[in-house]
Design a protein around this motif. Sequence first.
Motif, short mmCIF file in Angstrom:
data_model
loop_
_atom_site.label_atom_id
_atom_site.label_comp_id
_atom_site.label_asym_id
_atom_site.label_seq_id
_atom_site.Cartn_x
_atom_site.Cartn_y
_atom_site.Cartn_z
N GLU A 28 0.82 -1.21 0.00
CA GLU A 28 0.00 0.00 0.00
C GLU A 28 0.86 1.26 0.00
O GLU A 28 0.52 2.25 -0.67
N ILE A 29 1.98 1.26 0.71
CA ILE A 29 2.88 2.41 0.70
C ILE A 29 3.49 2.59 -0.68
O ILE A 29 3.54 3.71 -1.22
N CYS A 30 3.96 1.50 -1.29
CA CYS A 30 4.52 1.58 -2.65
C CYS A 30 3.47 2.02 -3.65
O CYS A 30 3.77 2.81 -4.56
N LEU A 31 2.26 1.55 -3.49
CA LEU A 31 1.16 1.94 -4.37
C LEU A 31 0.92 3.44 -4.28
O LEU A 31 0.80 4.13 -5.30
N GLY A 32 0.87 3.97 -3.07
CA GLY A 32 0.66 5.40 -2.87
C GLY A 32 1.78 6.24 -3.46
O GLY A 32 1.53 7.24 -4.13
N ILE A 33 3.02 5.83 -3.25
CA ILE A 33 4.17 6.57 -3.79
C ILE A 33 4.14 6.55 -5.32
O ILE A 33 4.35 7.59 -5.96
N CYS A 34 3.86 5.39 -5.91
CA CYS A 34 3.82 5.30 -7.37
C CYS A 34 2.69 6.14 -7.95
O CYS A 34 2.87 6.78 -8.99
N LEU A 35 1.54 6.15 -7.31
CA LEU A 35 0.42 6.95 -7.83
C LEU A 35 0.68 8.44 -7.68
O LEU A 35 0.33 9.22 -8.55
N CYS A 37 3.66 9.92 -7.64
CA CYS A 37 4.72 10.31 -8.56
C CYS A 37 4.37 10.04 -10.02
O CYS A 37 5.05 10.53 -10.91
N GLY A 38 3.34 9.26 -10.27
CA GLY A 38 2.98 8.93 -11.64
C GLY A 38 3.92 7.92 -12.26
O GLY A 38 4.16 7.92 -13.46
N ALA A 39 4.47 7.04 -11.44
CA ALA A 39 5.42 6.04 -11.91
C ALA A 39 4.74 4.68 -11.96
O ALA A 39 4.06 4.28 -11.01
N LEU A 40 4.93 3.97 -13.06
CA LEU A 40 4.34 2.63 -13.24
C LEU A 40 2.84 2.67 -12.95
O LEU A 40 2.32 1.84 -12.20
N THR A 41 2.15 3.60 -13.56
CA THR A 41 0.76 3.86 -13.23
C THR A 41 -0.14 2.67 -13.51
O THR A 41 -0.99 2.33 -12.70
N THR A 42 0.02 2.03 -14.66
CA THR A 42 -0.84 0.90 -15.00
C THR A 42 -0.65 -0.24 -14.02
O THR A 42 -1.62 -0.80 -13.51
N LEU A 43 0.59 -0.58 -13.73
CA LEU A 43 0.87 -1.64 -12.76
C LEU A 43 0.35 -1.26 -11.37
O LEU A 43 -0.22 -2.11 -10.67
N SER A 44 0.52 -0.01 -10.99
CA SER A 44 0.05 0.45 -9.69
C SER A 44 -1.47 0.37 -9.59
O SER A 44 -2.01 -0.04 -8.56
N GLN A 93 1.49 9.42 -17.85
CA GLN A 93 2.28 9.72 -19.03
C GLN A 93 2.30 11.20 -19.38
O GLN A 93 3.07 11.62 -20.23
N TYR A 94 1.46 11.99 -18.75
CA TYR A 94 1.41 13.41 -19.09
C TYR A 94 2.19 14.27 -18.10
O TYR A 94 2.95 15.12 -18.50
N ALA A 95 1.99 14.04 -16.81
CA ALA A 95 2.65 14.89 -15.82
C ALA A 95 3.45 14.08 -14.81
O ALA A 95 3.94 14.63 -13.85
N GLY A 96 3.58 12.77 -15.02
CA GLY A 96 4.27 11.94 -14.05
C GLY A 96 5.58 11.39 -14.57
O GLY A 96 6.08 11.76 -15.64
N LEU A 97 6.13 10.48 -13.82
CA LEU A 97 7.42 9.87 -14.17
C LEU A 97 7.29 8.85 -15.29
O LEU A 97 8.30 8.47 -15.88
N ASP A 98 6.08 8.40 -15.60
CA ASP A 98 5.91 7.45 -16.68
C ASP A 98 6.37 8.02 -18.02
O ASP A 98 6.74 7.28 -18.92
#
Length: 108
Positions: A28-35, A37-44, A93-98
């Motif tokens: 849940e912590i990793c999920l929150g950080i990824c969301l 930051c916009g990183a690995l959004t689909t997997l998250s 993909q627009y404003a995140g790390l993806d």
Amino acid sequence: MIATWFAWWLHVAQLHTQAFVATTLLLEICLGICLICGALTTLSCLMGMFLTALGCMGAGLLAGFFGQVSLDVGVLVVFLLAFLGLILSRAGQYAGLDRWLRPARLGL
């Protein structure tokens, strides 16, 4: 089939309670950080959908919709639709790390 699934999860959770709780917390912590930051959004989002469904199953979603131990199905639907909306909108993909994590498309 569903009874076997519940029995297996119950067995895993009861056998290794602290590890199960720590793993869920870490996910849940990793999920929150990824969301955020916009990183690995689909997997998250897929992981978020899985954790939402798993949490609702543990809270008694399939035990019944009426009675004292019932769960409000609206919460499940809202979270699942929110994650699905993030997937379909390609949010990271627009404003995140993806944007930088995705490999560059050749010729586009």
